[in-house]
Design a protein around this motif. Structure first.
Motif, short mmCIF file in Angstrom:
data_model
loop_
_atom_site.label_atom_id
_atom_site.label_comp_id
_atom_site.label_asym_id
_atom_site.label_seq_id
_atom_site.Cartn_x
_atom_site.Cartn_y
_atom_site.Cartn_z
N SER A 50 -26.65 13.25 -30.00
CA SER A 50 -27.59 12.50 -30.84
C SER A 50 -29.03 12.95 -30.61
O SER A 50 -29.96 12.18 -30.74
CB SER A 50 -27.45 11.02 -30.54
N HIS A 89 -29.06 3.55 -25.42
CA HIS A 89 -28.47 2.64 -24.43
C HIS A 89 -28.67 3.13 -22.99
O HIS A 89 -28.26 2.46 -22.05
CB HIS A 89 -26.97 2.51 -24.69
N ASP A 301 -29.15 0.67 -32.93
CA ASP A 301 -28.32 1.34 -33.94
C ASP A 301 -26.83 1.08 -33.67
O ASP A 301 -25.98 1.65 -34.34
CB ASP A 301 -28.62 2.85 -34.05
N THR A 372 -16.36 12.53 -31.61
CA THR A 372 -17.22 11.46 -31.08
C THR A 372 -18.70 11.76 -31.38
O THR A 372 -19.15 12.89 -31.17
CB THR A 372 -17.01 11.36 -29.56
N GLY A 373 -19.44 10.77 -31.82
CA GLY A 373 -20.85 10.96 -32.22
C GLY A 373 -21.00 10.49 -33.66
O GLY A 373 -20.27 10.96 -34.54
N VAL A 374 -21.95 9.59 -33.89
CA VAL A 374 -21.99 8.91 -35.19
C VAL A 374 -22.23 9.89 -36.35
O VAL A 374 -21.73 9.70 -37.46
CB VAL A 374 -23.01 7.75 -35.15
N GLU A 391 -17.50 3.81 -34.64
CA GLU A 391 -16.99 4.18 -33.32
C GLU A 391 -16.60 2.87 -32.64
O GLU A 391 -17.21 1.83 -32.90
CB GLU A 391 -18.06 4.87 -32.50
N ASN A 393 -17.40 1.91 -29.92
CA ASN A 393 -18.55 1.38 -29.18
C ASN A 393 -19.57 0.66 -30.06
O ASN A 393 -20.60 0.21 -29.57
CB ASN A 393 -19.22 2.50 -28.37
N HIS A 395 -21.14 1.86 -33.06
CA HIS A 395 -21.98 2.63 -33.98
C HIS A 395 -21.27 2.74 -35.30
O HIS A 395 -20.17 3.27 -35.35
CB HIS A 395 -22.07 4.10 -33.50
N ARG A 498 -11.77 14.46 -22.40
CA ARG A 498 -12.74 15.33 -23.10
C ARG A 498 -14.06 15.36 -22.30
O ARG A 498 -14.42 14.38 -21.65
CB ARG A 498 -13.00 14.85 -24.54
N SER A 500 -17.81 14.92 -21.77
CA SER A 500 -18.82 14.08 -22.43
C SER A 500 -19.88 14.96 -23.09
O SER A 500 -20.24 16.00 -22.57
CB SER A 500 -19.48 13.20 -21.37
N GLY A 501 -20.36 14.51 -24.24
CA GLY A 501 -21.44 15.24 -24.91
C GLY A 501 -22.80 14.78 -24.43
O GLY A 501 -23.82 15.35 -24.81
N THR A 502 -22.85 13.74 -23.62
CA THR A 502 -24.14 13.17 -23.22
C THR A 502 -24.36 13.15 -21.70
O THR A 502 -25.47 12.97 -21.25
CB THR A 502 -24.27 11.72 -23.71
N ARG A 507 -14.45 12.37 -19.70
CA ARG A 507 -13.97 11.00 -19.94
C ARG A 507 -12.46 11.04 -20.17
O ARG A 507 -11.97 11.84 -20.96
CB ARG A 507 -14.64 10.39 -21.17
C1 16G Z 1 -24.10 9.19 -28.21
C2 16G Z 1 -23.78 8.97 -29.64
C3 16G Z 1 -22.60 8.04 -29.81
C4 16G Z 1 -21.42 8.54 -29.03
C5 16G Z 1 -21.78 8.84 -27.61
C6 16G Z 1 -20.64 9.58 -26.96
C7 16G Z 1 -25.28 8.74 -31.53
C8 16G Z 1 -26.46 8.04 -32.15
N1 16G Z 1 -24.93 8.37 -30.32
O1 16G Z 1 -24.54 8.02 -27.61
O2 16G Z 1 -22.31 7.97 -31.17
O3 16G Z 1 -20.37 7.61 -29.03
O4 16G Z 1 -22.93 9.67 -27.58
O5 16G Z 1 -20.99 10.02 -25.73
O6 16G Z 1 -24.70 9.63 -32.12
P1 16G Z 1 -20.06 10.96 -24.87
O7 16G Z 1 -19.92 12.28 -25.60
O8 16G Z 1 -20.80 11.04 -23.60
O9 16G Z 1 -18.74 10.28 -24.73
#
Ligand code: 16G
Ligand code: MG
Length: 538
Positions: A50, A89, A301, A372-374, A391, A393, A395, A498, A500-502, A507
């Motif tokens: 995101s 968050h 959001d 995953t990702g809005v 999602e 969660n 979103h 998978r 995590s993208g963040t 996870r």
């Molecule tokens: C970000 C994304 C959310 C997603 C999460 C997954 C947006 C605005 N936010 O918070 O949609 O669920 O990443 O995270 O797109 P992860 O890849 O760490 O599981």
């Protein structure tokens, strides 16, 4: 009103004296900023799910590069774009950037790629040549259009400094900024889109909250007294919720607000905390049995609902919100246009009970999985006339095609449900609209989730690559086959891992019809994974 607000802002707060560039770009002022705010040594940021997100102290150089790119995008497309300074968050000390295209959607993949490229440039010469490449590749006449960027921030203390850097960079690039101050992310998306497009339609020019209330007034006819309890995550959503609460009072809806910036942002509260811990947020443990409660996240959001049922915490997550919305939209619109396509888009984390419920109750609704990702869900939803996407969660929203918007009722609903991204406030109002048809208890009991668990695995995530929206592993080679053998030992189970993208972790999600199998499958999966790389479970 919004236009007036913008014009006011142009006149009063933006003083740009030298903005005349003809076809070539003068990067002198950008160079000064680049050297004053160097990238931390060894830090190579990447545009993630995101946007950019990290500890706020690391982000100065990222902000400068991303802001410069957004001015070029605005110059190219001759429309306003947006930059939101937020880490959603994540903890208070983090911050980040969400980059908004002129349509109100997030920037497209080409610009995500440019953003990452710019962020990885080590020297100013590289930054300059990358910006020049963007200009020439896209044939941008940099002197023709000034480039306007709407900027907003959440309530994080670090936001002011990063916004100052945004402003300086925008001016250095010959652009202009329109500062909206502290706004929610969906409000900024809405403002960007409204400022570019909907000039012909009167109500679309309304400020964000008035636009929501305009649609709500048309859709909400109940006289019953309601009380709702909203956890604002100590974030920017609280500011808008105060306004919304006043409006809702006139509809006999009493809104009790909690965690309205009297504590730490996202700390023991907020949508992410509630969804992950399955516990009441701070200050809300004493809500009444079956009270309607919800939690926003730090930039509002996303939203999840919860309640106390039989004295126990009960979650109504994004899957459940999607079901309530589909139930509301399904019948009235099925008959309008027989070709109207309706779809529900979910991520791999959607519970099996949710997809079963949709199949059984709404057989003509297509069911699609997305990464995953809005933004990924949003893109898939756009392929249908009515694309409901959430999602687990929280979103999500509903996207309507131009054809669907010909219908007056749908057009009104589209003002409540963001057409650009998830929006906690719009979703909250739409849930109230839908609860006119379905009682809160009926909604809570719509279906029962299959037992499931999600854990964080600390290990080398770079070894892992996935396909099938994150549900199957491509790398390490051979691991997926081994996992499937383990999964086959537990009937009706679902399990995937998978990266995590963040965050720098993996996870693991496990779901079984038999509650006793969840922990067993989890342990077996970790054992298999551990034979490939060192794993620590948290
Ligand atoms: C970000 C994304 C959310 C997603 C999460 C997954 C947006 C605005 N936010 O918070 O949609 O669920 O990443 O995270 O797109 P992860 O890849 O760490 O599981
Ligand atoms: Mg958020």
């Amino acid at each position: 009103m919004l236009t007036e607000k913008l014009i006011n802002l142009y006149d009063t707060t933006i003083i740009v004296k030298h903005t005349v560039y003809i076809s070539t770009m003068d990067f002198t002022r950008l160079a000064a900023l680049f050297h004053a705010y160097p990238m931390p040594i060894g830090y190579i940021p990447k545009y993630g799910t995101s946007g950019f997100r990290d500890h706020a102290k690391l982000l100065d150089a990222v902000v400068i590069r991303a802001s410069a790119m957004m001015v070029l995008r605005s110059k190219e497309i001759k429309n306003h774009c947006g930059i939101m300074v937020t880490a959603s968050h994540n903890p208070e000390n983090d911050n980040g950037l969400k980059l908004i295209d002129y349509t109100g959607d997030m920037i497209n993949e080409e610009f995500e790629h440019y953003a990452t490229q710019l962020a990885s440039c080590q020297s100013f010469e590289y930054v300059q040549s990358t910006l020049n490449n963007i200009i020439s590749e896209r044939n941008i006449d940099v002197g023709k259009y000034t480039g306007y960027i709407l900027i907003g921030q959440d309530t994080r203390a670090s936001g002011d400094h990063l916004i100052t850097l945004c402003k300086k960079t925008i001016l250095a690039m010959g652009g202009k900024y329109i500062s909206l101050g502290q706004v929610t992310t969906p409000e900024l998306h809405y403002s960007v889109a409204s400022s570019n497009f909907n000039m012909k339609s009167v109500y679309k020019k309304l400020p964000y909250i008035n636009n929501l209330m305009y649609a709500f007034r048309k859709l909400y006819h109940s006289n019953s007294y309601y009380e709702i309890n909203v956890d604002c995550a100590n974030g920017v959503g609280a500011l808008r919720m105060f306004e919304l609460a006043q409006h809702l009072y006139t509809y006999n809806i009493k809104v009790n607000l909690y965690n309205t910036n009297n504590g730490k942002l996202n700390d023991l509260c907020g949508a992410d905390y509630v969804e992950k811990t399955l516990d009441f947020p701070a200050n809300m443990h004493n809500v009444h049995e079956n009270a309607i409660c919800c939690s926003l996240d730090g930039d509002a959001d996303r939203i999840v609902f919860f309640s106390k049922n039989r004295n126990k915490f009960t979650l109504l997550n994004g899957d459940k919100i999607a079901c309530l919305i589909i139930k509301y939209l399904y019948n009235p619109f099925d008959n309008i246009e027989s070709e109207t396509s309706m779809c529900v888009v979910h991520t791999p984390y959607a519970n099996g009970a949710f997809t079963t419920y949709i199949k059984d109750m709404f057989p003509s609704v297509h069911i699609q999985c997305a990464e995953t990702g809005v933004k990924y869900l949003h893109r898939t939803a756009k392929q249908y006339d009515i694309g409901v996407y959430f999602e687990s969660n929280g979103h999500g929203s509903v996207h309507f095609s131009q054809q669907a918007l010909q219908n007056k009722a749908i057009s009104t609903i589209s003002n409540l449900l963001s057409q650009y991204t998830g929006d906690a406030l719009g979703d909250l109002l739409f849930v109230l609209v839908a609860l006119q048809q379905t009682s809160f208890l009926e909604w809570m009991y719509m279906y029962q989730d299959y037992p499931c668990k999600q854990v964080k695995l600390y290990g080398d995530k770079s070894l892992f690559a996935t396909t099938d929206f994150g549900r199957k592993l491509l790398q390490p080679e051979g691991l997926q086959d081994k996992l499937e053998k383990v999964i086959a030992n537990y009937s009706h189970s679902n399990c995937f891992v998978r990266p995590s993208g963040t965050e720098d972790l993996l996870r693991l999600y496990v779901e079984c019809k038999n509650v006793n199998h969840v922990e067993m499958l989890l342990t077996d999966t970790v054992t298999v994974l551990s034979s490939y790389t060192q794993i620590e479970v948290k």
